[in-house]
Design an enzyme around this catalytic site. Sequence first.
Site, PDB file in Angstrom:
ATOM      1  N   GLU A   1     124.864  88.121 -30.138  1.00 47.42           N
ATOM      2  CA  GLU A   1     124.437  87.416 -28.919  1.00 47.42           C
ATOM      3  C   GLU A   1     123.984  86.041 -29.372  1.00 47.42           C
ATOM      4  O   GLU A   1     122.868  85.881 -29.865  1.00 47.42           O
ATOM      5  CB  GLU A   1     123.290  88.188 -28.239  1.00 47.42           C
ATOM      6  CG  GLU A   1     123.653  89.613 -27.842  1.00 47.42           C
ATOM      7  CD  GLU A   1     124.501  89.651 -26.575  1.00 47.42           C
ATOM      8  OE1 GLU A   1     124.500  88.670 -25.814  1.00 47.42           O
ATOM      9  OE2 GLU A   1     125.187  90.676 -26.347  1.00 47.42           O
TER      10      GLU A   1
ATOM     11  N   CYS B   1     118.519  80.599 -23.912  1.00 46.05           N
ATOM     12  CA  CYS B   1     119.908  80.518 -24.385  1.00 46.05           C
ATOM     13  C   CYS B   1     120.872  80.235 -23.236  1.00 46.05           C
ATOM     14  O   CYS B   1     121.885  79.575 -23.427  1.00 46.05           O
ATOM     15  CB  CYS B   1     120.304  81.805 -25.088  1.00 46.05           C
ATOM     16  SG  CYS B   1     120.054  83.266 -24.074  1.00 46.05           S
TER      17      CYS B   1
HETATM   18  P1  NAD Z   1     117.849  82.018 -35.382  1.00 47.98           P
HETATM   19  O1  NAD Z   1     119.301  82.287 -35.525  1.00 47.98           O
HETATM   20  O2  NAD Z   1     117.249  80.912 -36.187  1.00 47.98           O
HETATM   21  O3  NAD Z   1     116.992  83.324 -35.742  1.00 47.98           O
HETATM   22  C1  NAD Z   1     117.161  84.567 -35.088  1.00 47.98           C
HETATM   23  C2  NAD Z   1     116.731  85.692 -35.997  1.00 47.98           C
HETATM   24  O4  NAD Z   1     117.550  85.676 -37.134  1.00 47.98           O
HETATM   25  C3  NAD Z   1     115.289  85.667 -36.499  1.00 47.98           C
HETATM   26  O5  NAD Z   1     114.698  86.932 -36.346  1.00 47.98           O
HETATM   27  C4  NAD Z   1     115.433  85.343 -37.975  1.00 47.98           C
HETATM   28  O6  NAD Z   1     114.460  85.982 -38.765  1.00 47.98           O
HETATM   29  C5  NAD Z   1     116.793  85.930 -38.280  1.00 47.98           C
HETATM   30  N1  NAD Z   1     117.457  85.337 -39.456  1.00 47.98           N
HETATM   31  C6  NAD Z   1     117.252  84.164 -40.055  1.00 47.98           C
HETATM   32  N2  NAD Z   1     118.102  84.029 -41.118  1.00 47.98           N
HETATM   33  C7  NAD Z   1     118.848  85.145 -41.162  1.00 47.98           C
HETATM   34  C8  NAD Z   1     119.912  85.604 -42.011  1.00 47.98           C
HETATM   35  N3  NAD Z   1     120.364  84.889 -43.044  1.00 47.98           N
HETATM   36  N4  NAD Z   1     120.446  86.808 -41.749  1.00 47.98           N
HETATM   37  C9  NAD Z   1     120.029  87.558 -40.703  1.00 47.98           C
HETATM   38  N5  NAD Z   1     119.037  87.166 -39.878  1.00 47.98           N
HETATM   39  C10 NAD Z   1     118.463  85.975 -40.088  1.00 47.98           C
HETATM   40  O7  NAD Z   1     117.639  81.800 -33.832  1.00 47.98           O
HETATM   41  P2  NAD Z   1     116.312  81.373 -33.101  1.00 47.98           P
HETATM   42  O8  NAD Z   1     116.005  79.949 -33.443  1.00 47.98           O
HETATM   43  O9  NAD Z   1     115.255  82.396 -33.307  1.00 47.98           O
HETATM   44  O10 NAD Z   1     116.795  81.471 -31.576  1.00 47.98           O
HETATM   45  C11 NAD Z   1     117.453  80.431 -30.963  1.00 47.98           C
HETATM   46  C12 NAD Z   1     118.942  80.666 -30.892  1.00 47.98           C
HETATM   47  O11 NAD Z   1     119.202  81.943 -30.376  1.00 47.98           O
HETATM   48  C13 NAD Z   1     119.649  79.700 -29.970  1.00 47.98           C
HETATM   49  O12 NAD Z   1     120.866  79.306 -30.528  1.00 47.98           O
HETATM   50  C14 NAD Z   1     119.895  80.532 -28.705  1.00 47.98           C
HETATM   51  O13 NAD Z   1     120.946  80.107 -27.897  1.00 47.98           O
HETATM   52  C15 NAD Z   1     120.145  81.850 -29.285  1.00 47.98           C
HETATM   53  N6  NAD Z   1     119.853  82.884 -28.310  1.00 47.98           N
HETATM   54  C16 NAD Z   1     120.873  83.613 -27.800  1.00 47.98           C
HETATM   55  C17 NAD Z   1     120.605  84.558 -26.831  1.00 47.98           C
HETATM   56  C18 NAD Z   1     121.672  85.413 -26.247  1.00 47.98           C
HETATM   57  O14 NAD Z   1     121.331  86.398 -25.584  1.00 47.98           O
HETATM   58  N7  NAD Z   1     122.940  85.116 -26.440  1.00 47.98           N
HETATM   59  C19 NAD Z   1     119.304  84.764 -26.402  1.00 47.98           C
HETATM   60  C20 NAD Z   1     118.290  83.985 -26.956  1.00 47.98           C
HETATM   61  C21 NAD Z   1     118.572  83.062 -27.922  1.00 47.98           C
END
Ligand code: NAD
Length: 468
Positions: A214, A248
Amino acid sequence: MDTPSAGLSDLLHRQREAWRAHTPDRAQRMDDLARLAAAFKARLEDFARATSADFGHRPRVETLLADGVPVVHEIAHVRRHLERWMRARRVGTDATFLPARCGIIPKPLGVVGIISPWNYPVNLALVPLVDALAAGNHVLLKPSEHTPRTSALLAEMLADALPSERVAVVQGGADVAAAFAALPFDHLLFTGSTAVGAKVLAAAAPNLVPVTLELGGKSPAIVAPGCATARNVARIAAGKFLNAGQTCIAPDYVLLHAAERDAFVRHLREYVAVHYPSLRAGGDYASIVNDAQHARLLAGLDEARAAGARVVTLPDDAAGDHARRILAPAVVLDAPDSIALMREEIFGPVLPVVTYREFDEAIGYVNARPRPLSLYVFDDDRTRIARVLAACTAGSVAVNDCVFQFTQSRLPFGGVGPSGMGAYHGHAGFLAFSKQMPVFRQARWSATAWLRPPYGARVERLLRFLLR
Ligand code: NAD
């Protein structure tokens, strides 16, 4: 407290052993979901306080509406339909094979991993968890390190409501998250950025772990000619400024007929004046979650100004409050395509306006870019709406509003291409975390016996029949 990466494999092993020993039946799942609902409802105000403290400030109502309500509704929806979803069902048998019978049995997968982001830190952790539990799985959840109080409260609530061998929470930063993503889960759901989503897919590949991603991206709002009305602008603004744009599926930018740009900005100014009369700390407007995100957004606005774009902050050139990371709503006009605001997901209260002269230019603009997570169309002309729906593909669409497609339990939620793969919510979530196991039951008598060697004239006749 961070979970040491070294213990993750053991944790998964214990969850899987417990799942094998006692795979949750329907009564267990219903009971777990009821206990989760009670524990969650009892802590709603605590979640509102924790999330606000994590953000610096976040309106209590926005947490209850956007993190509370979807979880409560998802649990209620799933409990209402679970019996039907779990039922084995008959499907037709190909005529040649009658009287054999075919059916499909929904089976739980095992242990599901969930990685969630900070922007709706409760909703995006618990809604997938509810779907995974409904499908009969055990769950390991890794919530975001950027909302530590909320993550700690999630861990405490889940430990209270459910046995740790059924649901456990793993806490920690990117290193723990990376180790978590590499575990041999039976399914992994990740919500977050497209860049990290690619890393998750790569980490899951060696174990062939199926993933639901997602992700994010730019979600356009197309406003048809004559449709930049106060009502439509209010709907766009409500979706954009909720959680200060850190959503998002917020409309990322607007495509508008050139002749209506001034009217659009006027309506937007009026909306902000009425709904955010002051941007004071502690009011109905969220802070930007941390300094890094705040600095990113300020840099984006500076780059836009330097590139000749006009940045109008609202209401009336509000300055915001940088110390408290309150960024005033801003509309950006005449921005060149090359700047970060126009290339990357904005994820803040900044709304660029792109103008067109012919409606088809708007469709062309959307289709020249990666497929969006969400697409919004504001129009009263059914034929034109149908044209957009035929021409564009997005993760989800709302017509004449935005964001609310997420709230519909019967609509699958998920992206397409770079905005994600797979979907969840309601039945789609149940299916995402299940194996739909096909079963073919042969009858006592079967024509397949006629197809065995030695192949003679009868098999030739049958082949002619089958290949007719
Ligand atoms: P992010 O990708 O920076 O982090 C999300 C999660 O990933 C965190 O829990 C983090 O600990 C983990 N993470 C970090 N590095 C990782 C790795 N190497 N492997 C696995 N996990 C890892 O995202 P964010 O800044 O927390 O959220 C914002 C982003 O999320 C935006 O791009 C937004 O559009 C997207 N988003 C999408 C949805 C959806 O439903 N499609 C909903 C909310 C947010």
